[in-house]
Design a protein around this motif. Structure first.
Motif, PDB file in Angstrom:
ATOM      1  N   ALA A   8       0.841  -1.207   0.000  1.00 23.59           N
ATOM      2  CA  ALA A   8       0.000   0.000   0.000  1.00 23.59           C
ATOM      3  C   ALA A   8       0.872   1.251   0.000  1.00 23.59           C
ATOM      4  CB  ALA A   8      -0.920  -0.016   1.214  1.00 23.59           C
ATOM      5  N   SER A   9       1.943   1.231   0.796  1.00 24.07           N
ATOM      6  CA  SER A   9       2.813   2.422   0.876  1.00 24.07           C
ATOM      7  C   SER A   9       3.571   2.634  -0.429  1.00 24.07           C
ATOM      8  CB  SER A   9       3.793   2.295   2.039  1.00 24.07           C
ATOM      9  OG  SER A   9       4.755   1.278   1.799  1.00 24.07           O
ATOM     10  N   LYS A  10       3.906   1.545  -1.130  1.00 20.76           N
ATOM     11  CA  LYS A  10       4.644   1.680  -2.388  1.00 20.76           C
ATOM     12  C   LYS A  10       3.710   2.017  -3.560  1.00 20.76           C
ATOM     13  CE  LYS A  10       8.906   0.860  -0.979  1.00 20.76           C
ATOM     14  NZ  LYS A  10       9.964   1.862  -1.091  1.00 20.76           N
ATOM     15  N   PHE A  11       2.464   1.504  -3.525  1.00 21.40           N
ATOM     16  CA  PHE A  11       1.472   1.905  -4.537  1.00 21.40           C
ATOM     17  C   PHE A  11       1.260   3.423  -4.457  1.00 21.40           C
ATOM     18  CE2 PHE A  11      -1.259  -1.265  -6.807  1.00 21.40           C
ATOM     19  CZ  PHE A  11      -0.594  -2.425  -6.460  1.00 21.40           C
ATOM     20  N   ALA A  12       1.257   3.939  -3.226  1.00 17.42           N
ATOM     21  CA  ALA A  12       1.000   5.375  -3.033  1.00 17.42           C
ATOM     22  C   ALA A  12       2.029   6.211  -3.789  1.00 17.42           C
ATOM     23  CB  ALA A  12       1.035   5.710  -1.547  1.00 17.42           C
ATOM     24  N   LEU A  13       3.258   5.714  -3.872  1.00 17.49           N
ATOM     25  CA  LEU A  13       4.311   6.470  -4.561  1.00 17.49           C
ATOM     26  C   LEU A  13       4.007   6.635  -6.046  1.00 17.49           C
ATOM     27  CD1 LEU A  13       7.573   5.014  -2.960  1.00 17.49           C
ATOM     28  CD2 LEU A  13       6.627   7.305  -2.644  1.00 17.49           C
ATOM     29  N   LEU A  14       3.374   5.618  -6.643  1.00 16.17           N
ATOM     30  CA  LEU A  14       3.078   5.704  -8.080  1.00 16.17           C
ATOM     31  C   LEU A  14       2.046   6.804  -8.344  1.00 16.17           C
ATOM     32  CD1 LEU A  14       3.401   4.725 -10.984  1.00 16.17           C
ATOM     33  CD2 LEU A  14       1.767   2.905 -10.516  1.00 16.17           C
ATOM     34  N   GLY A  15       1.020   6.866  -7.490  1.00 18.00           N
ATOM     35  CA  GLY A  15      -0.002   7.923  -7.635  1.00 18.00           C
ATOM     36  C   GLY A  15       0.633   9.296  -7.501  1.00 18.00           C
ATOM     37  N   LEU A  16       1.495   9.409  -6.498  1.00 16.14           N
ATOM     38  CA  LEU A  16       2.187  10.682  -6.268  1.00 16.14           C
ATOM     39  C   LEU A  16       3.027  11.053  -7.492  1.00 16.14           C
ATOM     40  CD1 LEU A  16       3.565  12.898  -4.422  1.00 16.14           C
ATOM     41  CD2 LEU A  16       5.139  11.131  -3.703  1.00 16.14           C
ATOM     42  N   ALA A  17       3.778  10.075  -7.997  1.00 18.47           N
ATOM     43  CA  ALA A  17       4.695  10.345  -9.114  1.00 18.47           C
ATOM     44  C   ALA A  17       3.935  10.692 -10.393  1.00 18.47           C
ATOM     45  CB  ALA A  17       5.584   9.130  -9.340  1.00 18.47           C
ATOM     46  N   GLU A  18       2.812  10.008 -10.640  1.00 14.37           N
ATOM     47  CA  GLU A  18       2.045  10.296 -11.864  1.00 14.37           C
ATOM     48  C   GLU A  18       1.509  11.724 -11.839  1.00 14.37           C
ATOM     49  OE1 GLU A  18      -0.907   7.319 -12.716  1.00 14.37           O
ATOM     50  OE2 GLU A  18       0.598   5.829 -13.257  1.00 14.37           O
ATOM     51  N   SER A  19       0.997  12.140 -10.678  1.00 12.74           N
ATOM     52  CA  SER A  19       0.476  13.515 -10.578  1.00 12.74           C
ATOM     53  C   SER A  19       1.606  14.514 -10.746  1.00 12.74           C
ATOM     54  CB  SER A  19      -0.172  13.747  -9.209  1.00 12.74           C
ATOM     55  OG  SER A  19      -1.236  12.884  -9.028  1.00 12.74           O
ATOM     56  N   LEU A  20       2.698  14.230 -10.042  1.00 12.23           N
ATOM     57  CA  LEU A  20       3.825  15.161 -10.040  1.00 12.23           C
ATOM     58  C   LEU A  20       4.434  15.343 -11.430  1.00 12.23           C
ATOM     59  CD1 LEU A  20       5.081  16.765  -7.780  1.00 12.23           C
ATOM     60  CD2 LEU A  20       6.750  14.955  -7.428  1.00 12.23           C
ATOM     61  N   GLN A  21       4.509  14.245 -12.200  1.00 16.54           N
ATOM     62  CA  GLN A  21       5.150  14.386 -13.519  1.00 16.54           C
ATOM     63  C   GLN A  21       4.323  15.299 -14.433  1.00 16.54           C
ATOM     64  OE1 GLN A  21       4.538  13.007 -16.844  1.00 16.54           O
ATOM     65  NE2 GLN A  21       2.482  12.403 -16.164  1.00 16.54           N
ATOM     66  N   MET A  22       2.981  15.289 -14.237  1.00 16.89           N
ATOM     67  CA  MET A  22       2.160  16.220 -15.037  1.00 16.89           C
ATOM     68  C   MET A  22       2.436  17.658 -14.612  1.00 16.89           C
ATOM     69  SD  MET A  22      -1.658  14.786 -15.602  1.00 16.89           S
ATOM     70  CE  MET A  22      -1.960  13.154 -16.243  1.00 16.89           C
ATOM     71  N   GLU A  23       2.531  17.852 -13.279  1.00 14.16           N
ATOM     72  CA  GLU A  23       2.735  19.213 -12.767  1.00 14.16           C
ATOM     73  C   GLU A  23       4.124  19.752 -13.116  1.00 14.16           C
ATOM     74  OE1 GLU A  23       1.894  19.640  -8.596  1.00 14.16           O
ATOM     75  OE2 GLU A  23       0.079  18.436  -8.726  1.00 14.16           O
ATOM     76  N   MET A  24       5.104  18.861 -13.176  1.00 13.88           N
ATOM     77  CA  MET A  24       6.499  19.305 -13.336  1.00 13.88           C
ATOM     78  C   MET A  24       6.958  19.449 -14.783  1.00 13.88           C
ATOM     79  SD  MET A  24       7.691  20.222 -10.588  1.00 13.88           S
ATOM     80  CE  MET A  24       6.179  20.633  -9.745  1.00 13.88           C
ATOM     81  N   LYS A  25       6.131  18.953 -15.728  1.00  5.93           N
ATOM     82  CA  LYS A  25       6.534  19.026 -17.148  1.00  5.93           C
ATOM     83  C   LYS A  25       6.906  20.442 -17.583  1.00  5.93           C
ATOM     84  CE  LYS A  25       5.483  15.169 -19.898  1.00  5.93           C
ATOM     85  NZ  LYS A  25       4.367  14.258 -19.979  1.00  5.93           N
ATOM     86  N   PRO A  26       6.085  21.455 -17.252  1.00  9.01           N
ATOM     87  CA  PRO A  26       6.437  22.813 -17.710  1.00  9.01           C
ATOM     88  C   PRO A  26       7.750  23.313 -17.115  1.00  9.01           C
ATOM     89  CG  PRO A  26       4.196  22.727 -16.829  1.00  9.01           C
ATOM     90  CD  PRO A  26       4.822  21.415 -16.522  1.00  9.01           C
ATOM     91  N   PHE A  27       8.234  22.649 -16.069  1.00  5.12           N
ATOM     92  CA  PHE A  27       9.460  23.127 -15.410  1.00  5.12           C
ATOM     93  C   PHE A  27      10.674  22.264 -15.757  1.00  5.12           C
ATOM     94  CE2 PHE A  27       5.773  24.351 -12.927  1.00  5.12           C
ATOM     95  CZ  PHE A  27       5.964  25.726 -12.868  1.00  5.12           C
ATOM     96  N   ASN A  28      10.511  21.405 -16.770  1.00  2.00           N
ATOM     97  CA  ASN A  28      11.641  20.597 -17.251  1.00  2.00           C
ATOM     98  C   ASN A  28      12.206  19.690 -16.149  1.00  2.00           C
ATOM     99  OD1 ASN A  28      13.548  19.755 -19.120  1.00  2.00           O
ATOM    100  ND2 ASN A  28      15.037  21.277 -18.428  1.00  2.00           N
ATOM    101  N   ILE A  29      11.302  19.235 -15.262  1.00  2.00           N
ATOM    102  CA  ILE A  29      11.757  18.330 -14.186  1.00  2.00           C
ATOM    103  C   ILE A  29      11.194  16.942 -14.481  1.00  2.00           C
ATOM    104  CG2 ILE A  29      11.566  17.809 -11.699  1.00  2.00           C
ATOM    105  CD1 ILE A  29      11.370  20.915 -11.324  1.00  2.00           C
ATOM    106  N   SER A  30      12.080  15.963 -14.584  1.00  2.00           N
ATOM    107  CA  SER A  30      11.593  14.618 -14.911  1.00  2.00           C
ATOM    108  C   SER A  30      11.375  13.814 -13.636  1.00  2.00           C
ATOM    109  CB  SER A  30      12.585  13.893 -15.821  1.00  2.00           C
ATOM    110  OG  SER A  30      13.779  13.648 -15.114  1.00  2.00           O
ATOM    111  N   ILE A  31      10.425  12.895 -13.726  1.00  2.00           N
ATOM    112  CA  ILE A  31      10.089  12.038 -12.578  1.00  2.00           C
ATOM    113  C   ILE A  31      10.309  10.586 -13.017  1.00  2.00           C
ATOM    114  CG2 ILE A  31       8.269  11.361 -10.935  1.00  2.00           C
ATOM    115  CD1 ILE A  31       8.848  14.365 -10.742  1.00  2.00           C
TER     116      ILE A  31
END
Ligand SMILES: NC(=O)c1ccc[n+]([C@@H]2O[C@H](COP(=O)([O-])OP(=O)(O)OC[C@H]3O[C@@H](n4cnc5c(N)ncnc54)[C@H](OP(=O)(O)O)[C@@H]3O)[C@@H](O)[C@H]2O)c1
Length: 322
Positions: A184-207
């Motif tokens: 459960a704790s490791k699944f949570a990381l995938l949700g976090l990372a998927e959201s973050l990669q959308m938010e970070m695209k305009p800032f040239n930050i890769s996830i």
């Protein structure tokens, strides 16, 4: 269809070998690695140092940090490289991670890659898992990554460059017997990372999310002490990898800005199967997923059926022992 399949397969093999031949120079890069004093984190820090990078490692035990620092210092490739250590519990939201990050940047320059590798595991059937273990898994594996990322990301965002890595697990893609709290704790990381990669695209930050299979580390050795037989038999099928193998592969994937990173045939198969709405790694990976997804689902169903068989068999044995 067969021609497309063969084309994609050959292209992927070609791409794989081309990629292996590339060599990187990470001079002027600064990697901050939580959990960098042991196992996968330390192996990654070592590979980064070999490529000329400065590293900052973060963990709790000062003794382990000192030992790791000594080993990293003995591997330095140039005089500009620095190795810093910070002893802190990343799971505690009250710890001042921002000051640590500022100090690390002052000494070794801008953090170019953050690797959230600090983690711990517990493996018991759900009803035998102490309640506090559920919160501990979330605190260390999930919130620990959130806290450090919140400390580093504003600086990367300002500079419009950087990479953030979350070390999950194959058990963070598929729930396995005995891993209800850990998964459960490791699944949570995938949700976090998927959201973050959308938010970070305009800032040239890769996830990047890393999904290691069983890896021979002190942490894995510890986990083996109480692992239920069912979990052992199920996870055996993925093989056991060295921390160096996992780390080298992860470093390549970070540099290639891949979203999903794993190593080994079985783990790559599981990543392919679970990739449906994940960000796209590369043209080749997308093509391979398009062509093989249906077949992978059939093979996946057979694998799951085999896992169920193992669990039934163990239940019968346990009943006999009573
Ligand atoms: N080994 C495997 O088979 C495997 C498979 C899949 C995924 N993973 C994941 O890979 C990561 C590394 O695993 P590993 O096997 O290399 O583990 P490990 O050898 O036990 O190393 C764990 C590292 O995390 C640090 N750490 C643990 N809790 C911390 C906290 N609260 N705050 C700061 N640092 C903390 C540890 O140092 P201190 O104890 O001194 O704090 C240590 O440096 C973990 O996230 C794990 O879940 C491992």
């Amino acid at each position: 269809m067969i021609i497309i399949f063969i084309f994609v397969l050959l292209s992927s093999v070609f791409y794989f070998f081309l990629r292996k031949k590339r060599s990187y120079n990470l001079e002027n890069e600064h990697y901050l690695i939580t959990g960098g004093s042991s196992g996968i984190g330390l192996a990654l820090a070592t590979v980064a140092v070999w490529l000329g990078c400065s590293v900052t490692i973060v963990a709790r035990s000062k003794v382990k940090l000192e030992k790791a620092k000594e080993s990293l210092l003995s591997e330095l490739k140039n005089t500009k490289q620095k190795v810093l250590t910070f002893s802190v519990d990343v799971s505690n939201k009250d710890n001042d991670l921002v000051s640590i990050v500022k100090e690390a940047e002052k000494c070794s320059g801008p953090i170019t890659v953050l690797v959230n590798c600090a983690g711990t595991s517990v493996c018991h059937p759900f009803l035998d898992t102490p309640k506090e273990q559920f919160s501990k898994m979330l605190d260390v594996n999930f919130l620990g990554s959130v806290h450090m990322t919140q400390a580093v990301l504003p600086l990367m965002k300002e500079r419009k460059s950087g990479s953030v890595v979350f070390v999950s697990s194959i058990a963070g893609l598929m729930g396995l017997y005995g891993y209800s709290a850990y998964s459960a704790s490791k699944f949570a990381l995938l949700g976090l990372a998927e959201s973050l990669q959308m938010e970070m695209k305009p800032f040239n930050i890769s996830i990047t999310v890393s999904f290691p299979p069983d890896t021979d580390t002190p942490g894995f050795e510890e986990e083996m002490k109480n692992k239920p037989l069912e979990t052992q038999l199920i996870s055996e099928s993925g093989g056991l990898f060295s921390a160096e193998e996992v780390a080298s592969n992860l470093l390549n994937d970070i540099l290639d800005k891949k979203f999903m990173s794993t190593v080994g045939f079985v783990s790559k198969f599981i990543c392919t199967l679970c990739s449906a709405m994940c960000p796209i790694n590369s043209f080749f990976d997308l093509a391979l997923q398009m062509v093989t997804m249906g077949l992978c689902r059939v093979v996946g169903a057979i694998v799951l059926w085999n896992f169920d068989k193992i669990i039934k068999q163990c239940a019968v044995e346990k009943e006999k022992e009573k």
